[in-house]
Scaffold this active site. Structure first.
Site, mmCIF file in Angstrom:
data_model
loop_
_atom_site.group_PDB
_atom_site.id
_atom_site.type_symbol
_atom_site.label_atom_id
_atom_site.label_comp_id
_atom_site.label_asym_id
_atom_site.label_seq_id
_atom_site.Cartn_x
_atom_site.Cartn_y
_atom_site.Cartn_z
ATOM 1 N N VAL A 124 10.234 -4.040 26.553
ATOM 2 C CA VAL A 124 9.254 -4.882 27.258
ATOM 3 C C VAL A 124 8.272 -4.005 28.029
ATOM 4 O O VAL A 124 7.069 -4.275 28.087
ATOM 5 C CB VAL A 124 9.967 -5.881 28.203
ATOM 6 C CG1 VAL A 124 8.956 -6.627 29.059
ATOM 7 C CG2 VAL A 124 10.795 -6.867 27.389
ATOM 8 N N ALA A 125 8.786 -2.916 28.608
ATOM 9 C CA ALA A 125 7.922 -2.013 29.381
ATOM 10 C C ALA A 125 6.969 -1.240 28.471
ATOM 11 O O ALA A 125 5.810 -1.014 28.801
ATOM 12 C CB ALA A 125 8.779 -1.032 30.166
ATOM 13 N N ILE A 156 5.940 -2.038 25.332
ATOM 14 C CA ILE A 156 4.963 -2.860 24.600
ATOM 15 C C ILE A 156 3.934 -3.399 25.596
ATOM 16 O O ILE A 156 4.284 -4.094 26.546
ATOM 17 C CB ILE A 156 5.659 -4.038 23.875
ATOM 18 C CG1 ILE A 156 6.592 -3.507 22.783
ATOM 19 C CG2 ILE A 156 4.627 -4.980 23.267
ATOM 20 C CD1 ILE A 156 7.438 -4.573 22.135
ATOM 21 N N GLU A 171 2.243 -6.001 26.503
ATOM 22 C CA GLU A 171 2.128 -7.423 26.145
ATOM 23 C C GLU A 171 0.836 -8.070 26.610
ATOM 24 O O GLU A 171 0.390 -9.081 26.075
ATOM 25 C CB GLU A 171 3.335 -8.224 26.669
ATOM 26 C CG GLU A 171 3.561 -8.142 28.159
ATOM 27 C CD GLU A 171 4.652 -7.130 28.478
ATOM 28 O OE1 GLU A 171 5.474 -7.439 29.320
ATOM 29 O OE2 GLU A 171 4.674 -6.055 27.873
ATOM 30 N N ASP A 215 -32.707 -11.798 5.985
ATOM 31 C CA ASP A 215 -33.635 -12.731 5.366
ATOM 32 C C ASP A 215 -35.041 -12.350 5.836
ATOM 33 O O ASP A 215 -35.206 -11.743 6.892
ATOM 34 C CB ASP A 215 -33.277 -14.154 5.809
ATOM 35 C CG ASP A 215 -34.122 -15.202 5.099
ATOM 36 O OD1 ASP A 215 -34.461 -14.976 3.930
ATOM 37 O OD2 ASP A 215 -34.439 -16.221 5.719
ATOM 38 N N ASP A 272 -31.607 -18.033 8.402
ATOM 39 C CA ASP A 272 -31.832 -19.267 9.146
ATOM 40 C C ASP A 272 -31.664 -20.522 8.305
ATOM 41 O O ASP A 272 -31.564 -21.618 8.827
ATOM 42 C CB ASP A 272 -33.232 -19.257 9.789
ATOM 43 C CG ASP A 272 -34.345 -19.062 8.770
ATOM 44 O OD1 ASP A 272 -34.033 -18.942 7.566
ATOM 45 O OD2 ASP A 272 -35.523 -19.026 9.168
ATOM 46 N N ASP A 322 -28.752 -19.460 3.287
ATOM 47 C CA ASP A 322 -28.155 -18.235 3.843
ATOM 48 C C ASP A 322 -26.696 -18.435 4.270
ATOM 49 O O ASP A 322 -25.970 -17.456 4.451
ATOM 50 C CB ASP A 322 -28.942 -17.770 5.082
ATOM 51 C CG ASP A 322 -30.382 -17.432 4.758
ATOM 52 O OD1 ASP A 322 -30.599 -16.731 3.757
ATOM 53 O OD2 ASP A 322 -31.281 -17.882 5.478
ATOM 54 N N ASN A 373 3.496 -3.658 34.518
ATOM 55 C CA ASN A 373 2.848 -4.188 33.312
ATOM 56 C C ASN A 373 1.916 -5.356 33.588
ATOM 57 O O ASN A 373 0.826 -5.443 33.031
ATOM 58 C CB ASN A 373 3.905 -4.635 32.294
ATOM 59 C CG ASN A 373 4.237 -3.528 31.311
ATOM 60 O OD1 ASN A 373 3.660 -2.455 31.367
ATOM 61 N ND2 ASN A 373 5.181 -3.784 30.421
ATOM 62 N N ASP A 394 -1.310 -2.890 36.033
ATOM 63 C CA ASP A 394 -1.922 -2.381 34.805
ATOM 64 C C ASP A 394 -3.092 -3.241 34.344
ATOM 65 O O ASP A 394 -4.114 -2.724 33.902
ATOM 66 C CB ASP A 394 -0.884 -2.339 33.671
ATOM 67 C CG ASP A 394 -0.283 -0.948 33.551
ATOM 68 O OD1 ASP A 394 -0.558 -0.125 34.434
ATOM 69 O OD2 ASP A 394 0.443 -0.706 32.577
#
Length: 865
Positions: free
Chosen positions: A281-282, A284, A286, A328, A612, A616, A706, A710
Site C-alpha cells: 500500500v505504501a 503503490i 494510489e 481542413d 468543422d 470531418d 501517501n 504526498d
C-alpha cells in the site's frame, strides 16, 4: 446501378430504374418500399451503459492490487486503510465514467441534422410528411431554406443552389443541374445533379427523386464511420498502463521477498503478512490517478482561457506528442468568406485595395458588380450567395452601399443565374437609359463580347484584348482564384431573354477567393519549428487547395499535392508508403480522411485532425486529437472531437500543443516525486528487514505520507508554470516508456538519498532505547524530506535556474504538509512519540540534506539538461 453512380444516368433512366412516375408514389408503393428499405433514419451501434463504463474503470493492474490489499486489510482488522483505498479508487472511477459519457454524443448530433419534415409528391399531390417516412423513389420538393432529408437525383432545377459545406467542406453553394454527368469516380462536390441529406437549399427551387435513405445516404456512411472509428488511448494512458504493470510486478516481488525474510527471522505469520500488505500500500502511489486527473483538469482550465476547450481530459497530454496536424482548409486555415483579391481593368491588373472611384472605369465596375447582384448586408448580417457577398463587401470597402446604389439605378428586368448558362443578367434604369448588366464565367461570356471598356471609352475588341483577358484568367485561376467577368450593353426595353446576352462591352474581371487567416502562416511556421508537420486535407479543388497551402507555407513542391481519386487507387500499404511525401489532399471524402489519419498513425505518429464539418467528424474521432472549430463547427464535429477552439484560430492549436507538452513534463515530474519518495520508504524497510531491526513505520505513518503530505506537493508540481522553450524541442516519442533507464536511475538515486537520511534518523531514535521514538523520527524525517523533495521535482533544472518562487503552489503545499506533520509530532497522533527539541532539530537537519544534495547534482552534473 450503384447508388453513387445515379449522376451518370438521365432523369428518365433513374425514374425507370426506381419504378417511379411523374405523379410520385402511391400509398401502396410507399408501404412496400418501407418494408424493403426500412425507415429514413440513422441507426446507432450498441453502446455501453453507465454501469459497464464504471466497472471498466477498475480494469487496471495497479487498481486491482489495491482492491486486493484493501480486502486483505479489512479481513485483518485494518478497516481505516481499506476505507481510504476504496474511496480513492472509487472517486477516480466516477471521474473516468463522467468523462466517457460526455464523449458519447456524436451520433445524436448527427441525427439532429436531419430535416424533421419533408415535402414530397405522392399520387400527384404535394404532401408534408415526417422525414423518417421518406422512401426510395419519393420525389422531393425543394425550396429555399429547406433541409434535405435524403440523397437524390435532381429532376428539376430553377436556379437551385445547395450548401453542402458540412459534407464537402466547400464554402460556396453548388448550382444544381438536371443533365447527366458521364465522368467516373466523381467527388461528392462535383456531382452537380445530385442532392444529399444534411445539406440545405440556399436559393431557387427544384425537385429530386430519392435514391438513398437512412444509413445508405452519404451522411449515413459518415454515421457508420463515426460508429466504427476507434478512439485512441493517449500516450500518457498507454505509458501509465505499462508503468502500472511493471511497478505492480516489482512491488509484489519485493513484498514476497520481505514477507519471506520476516518469516525466516521468526516473526509471526500474521504480522509478517500484514507488514507486506502495508508495504504494498505504501509503495503503490494510489493517489497517482487522482493527481494526474487533477493536474489535467487544472491544465484544461488554463487552456480554456486561451480559447482551447478540452472535451476529453487525458487528451490534454496527447497534444504534447503531436507530430502531425491534418487540417481542413475551409474555415480552419481560411476565413470561410469569399473576398475579392484582384481585378483586371483596362489593361492593368490591380489589387482589391488599389481602386480609385474618381476613375470612371473603376467606379463603373464596382457599381455594376453591386447592381447585377442579389446579396445584401443588413444589420450586420450577410445574406446571399458568397460570391455575390464578396462583390458587396468590395463596395463596402469603398463606402458604396449596395442598397443605395440599387435605389439610384432600380432593377426593371432580369434573367436569374442558371448553372447551364453560367450567367446572370439584370436590366437597370440609368437616367433615361436601360442598361443590361451581365456577370458570369469568363469562357461563356467572352465569345459574346464585341467591345472593351477603357479609361478613354469603349473600343472594338481585338486579339490583344482577348489574349489579355485569357492570360489574366489563367493567371488568376492558377492562384486558386474564382474569376467572374462583368459586361454591359444598352437595351431598348426592360424585357430581356437569353437571346439578348450578346454584343456586350467588357468592363473587367473580378478574381476572388476564401483567403487564409492572417495568423495561419505564423501558426504553420511555429508547427514546423516544433517538429510538427502540417498537412492540408480538404474537399475543395486541388488548384485552390495548393494555392492556399503555398501561401501559408504548407506546400513547397506541387508534387506534394494529390486528389481523392488518386487516393482511391492506392492500397492502404501504398498510401502508408507515400503519406510522408504528401502535404495537400484535395477533393477527398470522409473515408479518405480516415485512411490518411490511419496511415500516419501506422507510421508511429500522433495525429491531430482539425475540422468543422460533418465530413470531418469520423477522422476527428479516429485521430489522436480531434480539433473542432467552436464558431463555425457543426455539433457533430464538436462531439467527435477532443478539443474545441472557441476562436476558430489555427494558432490556438500551437498554443495548446505547447501547453500539452508542459503538462506532460509536469505530470512526469509529479510521478518522479511520488516514486522517488516511495523508493526512499522501501529502502528503509529493506534495511530494517535485512538487519533485523524493528518495523520502521506504523501502517498509519505510511497512510499519512501517501494521502496527505504526498498528494499536495504532487499536485503543486503538476501546476508548474509553462516553459516556452519546450516548443523548440521535437515531439516526444510515444514509444519511449515512462519508466525508461534515465527515469529509473533518477528515481533510484533520489530515493536512496531520502532513504539514507531516514535510516540515520531511525538509528538515532532507536539509540534512545525506545522503538516508538525510532519509528517516529524515521516517519518524521521521511515525511519532511519528501516535502522538501517537492522543490527538487519541479524541473530537470535546479530551482535556482527556474526561480525559487516562480511556483508559489509548491510553497503552499510545503507549508500545509509541514504544519500537519508538526501537529502529529507535538500531539503524538498516529502511534507517534512526542519528540523533544533536539530530536525535532535532528529531523529538520536530516530532512533538508536530500534537497541540498539533489540541487548540487542538478547544478554541477546535469548542466547539459
Amino acid at each position: 446501378m450503384n447508388a453513387t453512380e445515379y449522376y451518370r444516368e438521365s432523369v428518365q433512366e433513374v425514374m425507370k430504374e426506381l419504378d417511379v412516375t411523374d405523379h410520385g408514389l402511391t400509398d401502396y408503393e410507399v408501404r412496400m418500399r418501407q418494408r424493403k428499405y426500412g425507415y429514413n433514419e440513422l441507426k446507432e451501434g450498441k453502446k455501453k451503459n453507465a454501469a459497464q463504463i464504471f466497472l471498466e474503470q477498475f480494469n487496471d493492474f495497479l487498481v486491482i492490487i489495491l482492491i486486493v490489499a484493501a480486502i486483505i486489510s479489512m479481513f485483518l482488522g485494518d478497516i481505516d486503510s481499506s476505507i481510504v483505498i476504496i474511496v480513492v479508487i472509487t472517486l477516480n472511477a466516477i471521474l473516468g465514467t463522467v468523462q466517457h459519457i460526455k464523449a458519447e454524443k456524436s451520433l445524436n448530433s448527427l441525427k439532429e441534422l436531419a430535416a424533421p419534415i419533408s415535402k414530397v409528391l405522392r399520387e400527384g399531390r404535394v404532401v408534408e410528411i415526417p422525414s423518417k417516412e421518406v422512401v426510395v423513389g419519393d420525389i422531393l420538393i425543394l425550396e429555399a431554406g429547406d433541409f434535405i432529408s435524403a440523397d437524390g437525383r435532381v429532376t428539376e432545377s430553377y436556379n437551385l443552389q445547395i450548401n453542402e459545406s458540412s459534407l464537402t467542406g466547400e464554402s460556396l453553394a453548388i448550382h444544381k443541374m438536371v443533365s447527366s454527368i458521364q465522368e467516373e469516380e466523381l467527388a461528392l462536390g462535383d456531382r452537380k445533379n445530385m442532392v444529399f441529406s444534411g445539406s440545405f437549399v440556399t436559393n431557387g427551387r427544384g425537385q429530386a427523386i430519392v435514391t438513398s435513405i437512412g444509413m445508405n445516404t452519404e451522411i449515413g456512411k459518415i454515421a457508420s464511420l463515426l460508429d466504427s472509428a476507434k478512439e485512441k488511448k493517449t500516450p500518457l494512458q498507454v505509458s501509465l498502463e505499462q508503468f502500472g504493470k511493471r511497478l505492480a510486478i516489482g512491488i509484489i516481488i519485493l513484498c514476497i521477498i520481505i514477507f519471506a525474510l520476516d518469516l525466516i527471522r521468526g516473526r509471526e505469520l500474521i504480522d509478517s503478512f500484514m507488514f507486506a500488505v502495508s508495504l504494498a500500500v505504501a509503495a503503490i502511489p494510489e493517489a497517482l490517478s487522482s493527481i494526474v486527473t487533477i493536474v489535467l483538469a487544472f491544465g484544461t482550465q488554463n487552456m480554456a482561457k486561451e480559447n482551447a476547450i478540452m472535451r476529453k481530459l487525458h487528451a490534454v497530454e496527447s497534444l504534447g506528442s503531436v507530430s502531425i496536424i491534418c487540417s481542413d482548409k475551409t474555415g480552419t486555415l481560411t476565413q470561410n468568406k469569399m473576398t475579392v483579391q484582384k481585378l483586371l481593368l483596362g489593361n492593368e491588373i490591380l489589387s482589391h485595395d488599389q481602386l480609385h472611384l474618381n476613375n470612371l472605369l473603376h467606379r463603373k465596375l464596382v457599381n455594376m458588380a453591386l447592381l447585377c447582384n442579389d446579396a445584401i448586408i443588413a444589420e450586420g448580417k450577410q445574406i446571399g450567395d458568397p460570391t455575390e457577398l464578396a462583390l458587396v463587401n468590395l463596395g463596402q470597402e469603398y463606402q458604396l452601399n449596395e442598397q443605395i446604389v440599387r435605389g439610384l439605378h432600380s432593377r426593371v428586368g432580369e434573367i436569374p443565374f442558371d448553372s447551364t448558362r453560367k450567367l446572370m443578367s439584370t436590366v437597370n434604369k440609368m437616367g433615361n437609359r436601360y442598361v443590361m448588366i451581365t456577370k458570369g464565367a469568363v469562357d461563356i461570356l467572352l465569345p459574346h463580347i464585341s467591345k472593351v471598356e477603357t479609361p478613354n471609352g469603349s473600343v472594338a475588341i481585338r486579339k490583344q484584348h482577348i489574349d489579355k483577358i485569357q492570360d489574366a484568367t489563367y493567371s488568376f485561376s492558377n492562384e486558386g482564384l474564382r474569376v467572374l467577368a462583368i459586361a454591359y450593353k444598352d437595351v431598348s426595353s426592360p424585357k430581356i431573354s437569353v437571346h439578348d446576352e450578346n454584343n456586350f462591352t467588357f468592363v473587367g474581371l473580378v478574381a476572388m477567393m476564401d483567403p487564409p487567416r492572417e495568423e495561419s502562416a505564423q501558426a504553420v511556421s511555429d508547427c514546423i519549428d516544433a517538429g510538427i508537420k502540417p498537412v492540408m486535407i480538404t474537399g475543395d479543388h486541388k488548384i485552390t487547395a495548393t494555392a492556399i497551402a503555398k501561401q501559408i507555407g504548407i506546400l513547397k513542391d506541387p508534387s506534394e499535392a494529390i486528389e481523392g481519386k488518386e487516393i482511391e487507387k492506392l492500397s492502404d500499404k501504398e498510401l502508408r508508403d507515400k503519406v510522408e511525401n504528401i502535404s495537400v489532399y484535395a477533393r477527398v471524402s470522409p473515408e479518405h480522411k480516415i485512411r490518411i489519419v490511419k496511415a500516419w498513425q501506422e507510421k508511429g505518429h500522433v495525429v491531430a485532425m482539425t475540422g468543422d464539418g460533418v465530413n470531418d467528424a469520423p477522422a476527428l474521432k479516429q485521430s489522436d486529437i480531434g480539433v473542432a472549430m467552436g464558431k463555425t463547427g457543426t455539433e457533430v464535429a464538436k462531439d467527435a472531437s477532443s478539443m474545441i477552439l472557441t476562436d476558430d484560430n489555427f494558432l490556438t492549436i500551437v498554443k495548446a500543443i505547447s501547453n500539452g507538452r508542459s503538462i506532460y513534463a509536469n505530470i512526469k515530474n509529479s510521478i518522479m516525486f511520488l516514486l522517488s519518495g516511495n523508493a526512499g520508504a522501501i529502502f528503509v524497510v529493506l534495511f530494517a528487514t535485512i538487519f533485523a531491526l524493528p518495523v520502521p513505520f506504523a501502517p498509519e505513518h505510511l497512510l499519512f505520507i501517501n494521502l496527505l503530505t504526498d498528494s499536495l506537493p504532487a499536485i503543486a508540481i503538476g501546476l508548474e508554470p509553462h516553459n516556452r522553450k519546450i516548443m523548440k524541442e521535437k515531439p516526444r516519442d510515444i514509444h519511449e516508456p515512462l519508466l525508461n533507464k534515465k527515469f529509473v536511475s533518477q528515481v533510484a538515486f533520489e530515493g536512496t538519498v531520502i532513504g539514507v537520511v531516514t535510516v540515520i534518523a531511525f538509528q538515532i531514535g532507536l539509540s534512545t532505547g525506545d522503538p516508538v521514538v525510532g519509528t517516529t523520527m524515521a516517519f518524521a524525517t521521511l515525511c519532511l524530506s519528501r516535502l522538501f523533495h517537492g522543490f527538487n521535482c519541479r524541473s530537470e533544472q535546479s530551482i535556482f535556474k527556474i526561480g525559487i518562487f516562480s511556483n508559489l503552489t509548491v510553497w503552499i503545499a510545503f507549508l500545509i504538509g509541514f504544519t500537519l506533520l508538526n501537529l502529529v509530532l507535538i500531539t503524538g497522533l498516529f502511534e507517534s512519540a512526542v519528540l523533544n527539541h533536539l530530536q525535532l532539530l535532528t529531523v529538520y537537519g536530516l530532512a533538508i540534506i536530500p534537497l541540498i544534495v539533489i540541487q548540487l547534482d542538478k547544478l554541477f552534473f546535469r548542466r547539459s539538461e
